[in-house]
Design a protein around this motif. Structure first.
Motif, PDB file in Angstrom:
ATOM      1  N   TYR A 127       0.838  -1.208   0.000  1.00 20.83           N
ATOM      2  CA  TYR A 127       0.000   0.000   0.000  1.00 20.83           C
ATOM      3  C   TYR A 127       0.869   1.252   0.000  1.00 20.83           C
ATOM      4  CZ  TYR A 127      -2.775   3.668   2.322  1.00 20.83           C
ATOM      5  OH  TYR A 127      -3.366   4.851   2.670  1.00 20.83           O
ATOM      6  N   PHE A 128       2.038   1.197   0.631  1.00 21.18           N
ATOM      7  CA  PHE A 128       2.878   2.372   0.831  1.00 21.18           C
ATOM      8  C   PHE A 128       3.741   2.638  -0.400  1.00 21.18           C
ATOM      9  CE2 PHE A 128       1.942   0.509   4.946  1.00 21.18           C
ATOM     10  CZ  PHE A 128       1.398   1.597   5.613  1.00 21.18           C
ATOM     11  N   SER A 129       3.993   3.922  -0.658  1.00 21.99           N
ATOM     12  CA  SER A 129       4.705   4.298  -1.883  1.00 21.99           C
ATOM     13  C   SER A 129       5.896   5.212  -1.624  1.00 21.99           C
ATOM     14  CB  SER A 129       3.736   5.000  -2.840  1.00 21.99           C
ATOM     15  OG  SER A 129       3.171   6.160  -2.237  1.00 21.99           O
ATOM     16  N   ASP A 130       6.366   5.286  -0.382  1.00 17.23           N
ATOM     17  CA  ASP A 130       7.538   6.096  -0.089  1.00 17.23           C
ATOM     18  C   ASP A 130       8.797   5.382  -0.578  1.00 17.23           C
ATOM     19  OD1 ASP A 130       8.947   4.646   2.421  1.00 17.23           O
ATOM     20  OD2 ASP A 130       6.761   4.472   2.569  1.00 17.23           O
ATOM     21  N   PRO A 131       9.912   6.077  -0.691  1.00 17.22           N
ATOM     22  CA  PRO A 131      11.118   5.452  -1.261  1.00 17.22           C
ATOM     23  C   PRO A 131      11.626   4.255  -0.477  1.00 17.22           C
ATOM     24  CG  PRO A 131      11.596   7.640  -0.360  1.00 17.22           C
ATOM     25  CD  PRO A 131      10.120   7.511  -0.427  1.00 17.22           C
ATOM     26  N   ILE A 132      11.529   4.291   0.854  1.00 19.46           N
ATOM     27  CA  ILE A 132      11.982   3.140   1.645  1.00 19.46           C
ATOM     28  C   ILE A 132      11.101   1.929   1.354  1.00 19.46           C
ATOM     29  CG2 ILE A 132      12.286   2.246   3.983  1.00 19.46           C
ATOM     30  CD1 ILE A 132      12.984   5.065   4.883  1.00 19.46           C
ATOM     31  N   SER A 133       9.788   2.159   1.262  1.00 16.72           N
ATOM     32  CA  SER A 133       8.864   1.057   0.998  1.00 16.72           C
ATOM     33  C   SER A 133       9.021   0.507  -0.409  1.00 16.72           C
ATOM     34  CB  SER A 133       7.415   1.532   1.212  1.00 16.72           C
ATOM     35  OG  SER A 133       7.201   1.924   2.545  1.00 16.72           O
ATOM     36  N   VAL A 134       9.183   1.402  -1.379  1.00 13.95           N
ATOM     37  CA  VAL A 134       9.351   0.935  -2.765  1.00 13.95           C
ATOM     38  C   VAL A 134      10.577   0.049  -2.882  1.00 13.95           C
ATOM     39  CG1 VAL A 134       9.839   1.687  -5.122  1.00 13.95           C
ATOM     40  CG2 VAL A 134       8.113   2.877  -3.774  1.00 13.95           C
ATOM     41  N   MET A 135      11.670   0.460  -2.233  1.00 13.43           N
ATOM     42  CA  MET A 135      12.879  -0.357  -2.280  1.00 13.43           C
ATOM     43  C   MET A 135      12.649  -1.684  -1.560  1.00 13.43           C
ATOM     44  SD  MET A 135      15.888  -0.036  -3.655  1.00 13.43           S
ATOM     45  CE  MET A 135      15.667  -1.707  -4.247  1.00 13.43           C
ATOM     46  N   GLY A 136      11.925  -1.636  -0.439  1.00  9.17           N
ATOM     47  CA  GLY A 136      11.619  -2.863   0.284  1.00  9.17           C
ATOM     48  C   GLY A 136      10.737  -3.794  -0.509  1.00  9.17           C
ATOM     49  N   GLN A 137       9.752  -3.256  -1.218  1.00  9.84           N
ATOM     50  CA  GLN A 137       8.867  -4.066  -2.048  1.00  9.84           C
ATOM     51  C   GLN A 137       9.641  -4.746  -3.176  1.00  9.84           C
ATOM     52  OE1 GLN A 137       6.140  -1.000  -3.173  1.00  9.84           O
ATOM     53  NE2 GLN A 137       5.282  -0.833  -1.112  1.00  9.84           N
ATOM     54  N   ILE A 138      10.561  -4.012  -3.770  1.00 13.07           N
ATOM     55  CA  ILE A 138      11.382  -4.596  -4.839  1.00 13.07           C
ATOM     56  C   ILE A 138      12.206  -5.761  -4.296  1.00 13.07           C
ATOM     57  CG2 ILE A 138      13.355  -4.137  -6.338  1.00 13.07           C
ATOM     58  CD1 ILE A 138      12.226  -1.291  -6.700  1.00 13.07           C
ATOM     59  N   GLN A 139      12.810  -5.556  -3.149  1.00 11.56           N
ATOM     60  CA  GLN A 139      13.615  -6.630  -2.550  1.00 11.56           C
ATOM     61  C   GLN A 139      12.744  -7.834  -2.199  1.00 11.56           C
ATOM     62  OE1 GLN A 139      16.824  -6.710  -2.459  1.00 11.56           O
ATOM     63  NE2 GLN A 139      17.189  -4.595  -3.084  1.00 11.56           N
ATOM     64  N   ASP A 140      11.546  -7.586  -1.676  1.00  6.03           N
ATOM     65  CA  ASP A 140      10.645  -8.692  -1.324  1.00  6.03           C
ATOM     66  C   ASP A 140      10.261  -9.508  -2.562  1.00  6.03           C
ATOM     67  OD1 ASP A 140      10.710  -8.032   1.318  1.00  6.03           O
ATOM     68  OD2 ASP A 140       8.741  -7.072   1.381  1.00  6.03           O
ATOM     69  N   ILE A 141       9.954  -8.818  -3.647  1.00  6.38           N
ATOM     70  CA  ILE A 141       9.571  -9.514  -4.877  1.00  6.38           C
ATOM     71  C   ILE A 141      10.722 -10.378  -5.391  1.00  6.38           C
ATOM     72  CG2 ILE A 141       9.036  -9.174  -7.324  1.00  6.38           C
ATOM     73  CD1 ILE A 141       6.645  -8.839  -5.519  1.00  6.38           C
ATOM     74  N   VAL A 142      11.915  -9.802  -5.412  1.00  5.00           N
ATOM     75  CA  VAL A 142      13.066 -10.544  -5.926  1.00  5.00           C
ATOM     76  C   VAL A 142      13.384 -11.726  -5.022  1.00  5.00           C
ATOM     77  CG1 VAL A 142      15.522 -10.410  -6.482  1.00  5.00           C
ATOM     78  CG2 VAL A 142      14.008  -8.505  -7.073  1.00  5.00           C
ATOM     79  N   ASP A 143      13.363 -11.520  -3.709  1.00  5.96           N
ATOM     80  CA  ASP A 143      13.616 -12.622  -2.779  1.00  5.96           C
ATOM     81  C   ASP A 143      12.596 -13.743  -2.966  1.00  5.96           C
ATOM     82  OD1 ASP A 143      15.733 -11.227  -1.740  1.00  5.96           O
ATOM     83  OD2 ASP A 143      14.663 -10.521   0.045  1.00  5.96           O
ATOM     84  N   MET A 144      11.340 -13.354  -3.119  1.00  4.09           N
ATOM     85  CA  MET A 144      10.265 -14.328  -3.284  1.00  4.09           C
ATOM     86  C   MET A 144      10.445 -15.135  -4.571  1.00  4.09           C
ATOM     87  SD  MET A 144       6.166 -13.520  -3.280  1.00  4.09           S
ATOM     88  CE  MET A 144       6.328 -12.646  -1.725  1.00  4.09           C
ATOM     89  N   MET A 145      10.798 -14.457  -5.639  1.00  2.00           N
ATOM     90  CA  MET A 145      10.953 -15.151  -6.918  1.00  2.00           C
ATOM     91  C   MET A 145      12.189 -16.036  -6.926  1.00  2.00           C
ATOM     92  SD  MET A 145       9.701 -12.247  -9.651  1.00  2.00           S
ATOM     93  CE  MET A 145       9.689 -13.417 -11.012  1.00  2.00           C
ATOM     94  N   GLU A 146      13.260 -15.610  -6.269  1.00  2.00           N
ATOM     95  CA  GLU A 146      14.450 -16.454  -6.181  1.00  2.00           C
ATOM     96  C   GLU A 146      14.154 -17.709  -5.372  1.00  2.00           C
ATOM     97  OE1 GLU A 146      18.455 -13.695  -6.587  1.00  2.00           O
ATOM     98  OE2 GLU A 146      17.575 -13.986  -4.593  1.00  2.00           O
ATOM     99  N   GLU A 147      13.446 -17.531  -4.271  1.00  2.00           N
ATOM    100  CA  GLU A 147      13.110 -18.694  -3.433  1.00  2.00           C
ATOM    101  C   GLU A 147      12.202 -19.657  -4.188  1.00  2.00           C
ATOM    102  OE1 GLU A 147      10.961 -19.673   0.865  1.00  2.00           O
ATOM    103  OE2 GLU A 147      11.355 -17.600   0.266  1.00  2.00           O
ATOM    104  N   ARG A 148      11.231 -19.126  -4.929  1.00  4.78           N
ATOM    105  CA  ARG A 148      10.324 -19.988  -5.681  1.00  4.78           C
ATOM    106  C   ARG A 148      11.072 -20.703  -6.815  1.00  4.78           C
ATOM    107  NH1 ARG A 148       4.857 -19.565  -6.130  1.00  4.78           N
ATOM    108  NH2 ARG A 148       5.054 -18.798  -3.983  1.00  4.78           N
ATOM    109  N   ALA A 149      11.984 -20.006  -7.448  1.00  3.36           N
ATOM    110  CA  ALA A 149      12.766 -20.636  -8.513  1.00  3.36           C
ATOM    111  C   ALA A 149      13.584 -21.802  -7.977  1.00  3.36           C
ATOM    112  CB  ALA A 149      13.680 -19.596  -9.172  1.00  3.36           C
ATOM    113  N   LEU A 150      14.115 -21.628  -6.762  1.00  4.67           N
ATOM    114  CA  LEU A 150      14.883 -22.698  -6.137  1.00  4.67           C
ATOM    115  C   LEU A 150      13.983 -23.887  -5.823  1.00  4.67           C
ATOM    116  CD1 LEU A 150      17.576 -23.675  -4.986  1.00  4.67           C
ATOM    117  CD2 LEU A 150      16.959 -22.543  -2.816  1.00  4.67           C
ATOM    118  N   GLN A 151      12.784 -23.614  -5.309  1.00 11.03           N
ATOM    119  CA  GLN A 151      11.831 -24.685  -5.005  1.00 11.03           C
ATOM    120  C   GLN A 151      11.460 -25.446  -6.278  1.00 11.03           C
ATOM    121  OE1 GLN A 151       8.446 -22.894  -3.126  1.00 11.03           O
ATOM    122  NE2 GLN A 151       9.545 -22.368  -1.230  1.00 11.03           N
ATOM    123  N   ASN A 152      11.143 -24.717  -7.326  1.00 10.12           N
ATOM    124  CA  ASN A 152      10.703 -25.354  -8.571  1.00 10.12           C
ATOM    125  C   ASN A 152      11.816 -26.168  -9.228  1.00 10.12           C
ATOM    126  OD1 ASN A 152       8.168 -24.222  -8.249  1.00 10.12           O
ATOM    127  ND2 ASN A 152       8.579 -22.483  -9.614  1.00 10.12           N
TER     128      ASN A 152
END
Length: 607
Positions: A579-604
């Motif tokens: 929901y949040f769009s400040d610079p700290i949150s945007v950077m955190g959201q990007i990191q969360d997405i990348v971490d999530m996709m890397e973890e899923r790629a490893l699982q798959n």
């Protein structure tokens, strides 16, 4: 959040939005109750081919605005009556409902018209001129810094800062100077007793006036009157430096550089400002010095100083406010003018007590810790550990005033004028791109270097995140961002809101149908879950309430057919965090997405 803008809502307040608006409600930990009223308003058709433009004043049905209700119970009762009518049955129900609704709309629009419009802040020079003109007409009244600021519709600190920038002295000092000029004239030209003179220029009694006069001029009123009597009163030579210049001794042209030498002290910046103040006002307040004056023993003790001598003889309220003002000026000696969409605003060069409503994360990113902010943004998970010591003021004016801020940063245009009466206030569009917001805040806060450093670091981290995804996302693969889970009608995002980090920053391509169907200016759409296959990409991101819900998509007859679900490429993300769009949150959201996709790629890869 309404159409990419965040609003903090008070009890008995209405936010009106046009059709095709998207709103999200965050009630916080305490919860909230609200009434949603939907209606359809048709514009009058036009016979010409020219478009029918919306007049915001004449047509309040097709614009966004908020109304703070002056008579909330009346509208609440009508809304309650509509709810009861809607639950009834009978042929007359539609007519009764429409009648009540028209009544509700009438009163709502009436209160919309009664609201004070948002006004732009006058420049410091304009505000000083307005204040001087007011004092010229009302110098005999009792004034304090607070009461004078109230008359001018500004905060005491803001009014004082403007005077300091333009005249190098405070408004109360200018008032005392004006009163002294009036006193000189009355003492020289009349035989009025001191008590009458004192009363006519705003002093309590003759004794108080005598002390003030002596502190200001160096001699008592009686001694001044005696000196004037002993001189040739026909000649002005003996009192040029008190009552003003003889004609040959000043140059009334603003374009002549020689004008500088007749101004009463100050820096070059101040001199440039003071040249915009009419000479008649400067003379009336004793703010011009004669270059041709004689050597009389009478002198104006505070003429070249900082006004502290004159201020010490103000009334009790004047002295108290002036001393407080001097302390504030010493703490914030350097000021800057920043250009905003609301006009020029004078702000501290290095603000120490910042209050903000929407921009908490932005300001923290620039290494500035506000003293107060909105509690909703203080609950941002990405700011955990960074908000201790910040007071939750929401947009409560009393709470904000109690923090004694030296700068307020707001994204609420409706509250801008009210905030400006408390402290210097800057407005920032909370729907602007995050990079632009950081740059603009860097200027407002005097943190340009920090803003530049953040932008460099952001781009570096973003490039690293994209590099990490380059080995996961194959060329031609797409992603789609939904919100709601397995529900009948689901929200679909483009490059906005929850989709900003995924599509906008990381650059993961949208499904072709999403890109074609969603208006970039709107950024979202509502679709039936029955047609999600048309819009689903190779990967699906589903925003849900992570604390309360999760869905079994594989077993659903619609969602289970999607390739993203079959390939284990559907990711549930926390809708609250996104929901949040400040610079700290945007950077955190990007990191969360990348971490999530890397973890899923490893699982798959292990399957």
């Amino acid at each position: 959040m309404l159409n990419q803008k965040t609003y903090s809502i008070h009890p008995f307040e209405i936010i009106h939005a046009p059709s095709k608006s998207l709103f999200e409600v965050n009630a916080g930990s305490d919860g909230a109750e609200y009434i949603l009223i939907s209606y359809k308003a048709e514009r009058q058709s036009t016979s010409s081919d020219e478009p029918l433009f919306v007049d915001e004043h004449k047509d309040p049905t097709h614009i966004t605005y908020r109304v703070t209700l002056t008579q909330p119970m009346m509208l609440y009762e009508i809304a309650d009556r509509m709810l009861e009518t809607r639950q009834q049955e009978g042929p007359a129900v539609p007519l009764q409902l429409k009648a009540s609704f028209y009544q509700w709309v009438y009163h709502m629009v009436e209160q919309y018209y009664l609201q004070s419009p948002v006004v732009k802040t006058a420049s410091p020079v304009e505000l000083v001129i307005q204040t001087l003109e007011y004092l010229l007409q009302n110098y005999a009244k009792s004034h304090t810094l607070d009461s004078l600021a109230g008359v001018m519709g500004r905060s005491p600190g803001h009014l004082s800062n403007c005077f300091k920038q333009v005249l190098n002295r405070g408004p109360i000092d200018c008032l005392i100077r004006l009163r002294m000029q009036k006193a000189y004239k009355l003492l020289a030209e009349t035989k009025l007793p001191l008590r009458v003179i004192a009363s006519s220029i705003g002093y309590q009694d003759a004794y108080y006036f005598s002390n003030a006069f002596k502190k200001y001029s160096g001699i008592s009123p009686q001694m001044y009157r005696k000196q004037i009597k002993e001189e040739d009163v026909i000649s002005l030579e003996g009192r040029n430096h008190i009552v003003g210049f003889p004609d040959p001794c000043y140059i009334p042209s603003y374009d002549n550089d020689n004008y500088y030498q007749y101004l009463d002290g100050g820096s070059e910046d101040m001199l440039r400002n003071i040249k915009r103040v009419p000479i008649t006002l400067l003379m009336a307040f004793g703010l011009l010095l004669s270059a041709c004056s004689g050597g009389s023993s009478v002198h104006t003790g505070s003429a070249a100083g900082d006004g502290s001598t004159a201020q010490s003889e103000a009334t009790a309220g004047e002295a108290s406010n002036s001393n407080e003002n001097n302390t504030n000026q010493n703490n914030q000696a350097t000021k800057r003018i920043v250009n905003t969409s609301m006009g020029e605003v004078e702000v501290p060069a290095s603000p120490q007590r910042v209050v903000t409503d929407f921009f908490l994360g932005h300001i923290l990113a620039l290494n500035v810790k506000p003293v107060g902010s909105n509690g909703l943004f203080m609950q941002n998970p990405y700011l955990e550990g960074q908000v201790s010591g910040i007071e939750d003021v929401s947009d409560n004016l009393e709470a904000i005033t109690g923090l004694n801020p030296d700068l307020i940063v707001t994204g609420d245009a409706q509250s801008y004028e009210a905030y400006s009466k408390i402290a210097p206030t800057v407005y920032l569009d909370n729907s602007a791109p995050v990079r632009d917001q950081v740059k603009e805040l860097g200027v407002m806060l005097g943190k340009e270097a920090e803003a530049s450093a953040w932008l460099v670091e952001f781009e570096k981290n973003l490039a690293s995140a994209k590099e990490r995804l380059s080995g996961i996302i194959k060329e031609g693969e797409t992603a789609t961002v939904f919100a709601g889970g397995i529900v009948k009608n689901i929200t679909l995002y483009g490059n906005a809101y929850t989709g900003r980090g995924i599509h906008g920053e990381l650059g993961i391509p949208m499904n072709d149908n999403v890109q074609r169907e969603i208006d970039p200016k709107v950024g979202w759409a509502t679709i039936s879950s029955e047609i999600v296959e048309t819009y689903a990409g190779d990967r699906v991101f589903m925003a849900v309430d992570a604390k309360a819900e999760s869905f079994n998509y594989a077993s659903d007859p619609v969602w289970g057919t999607l390739d993203a679900v079959k390939n284990n490429e559907l990711y549930e993300i926390d809708g609250y965090k996104f929901y949040f769009s400040d610079p700290i949150s945007v950077m955190g959201q990007i990191q969360d997405i990348v971490d999530m996709m890397e973890e899923r790629a490893l699982q798959n890869s292990k399957k």
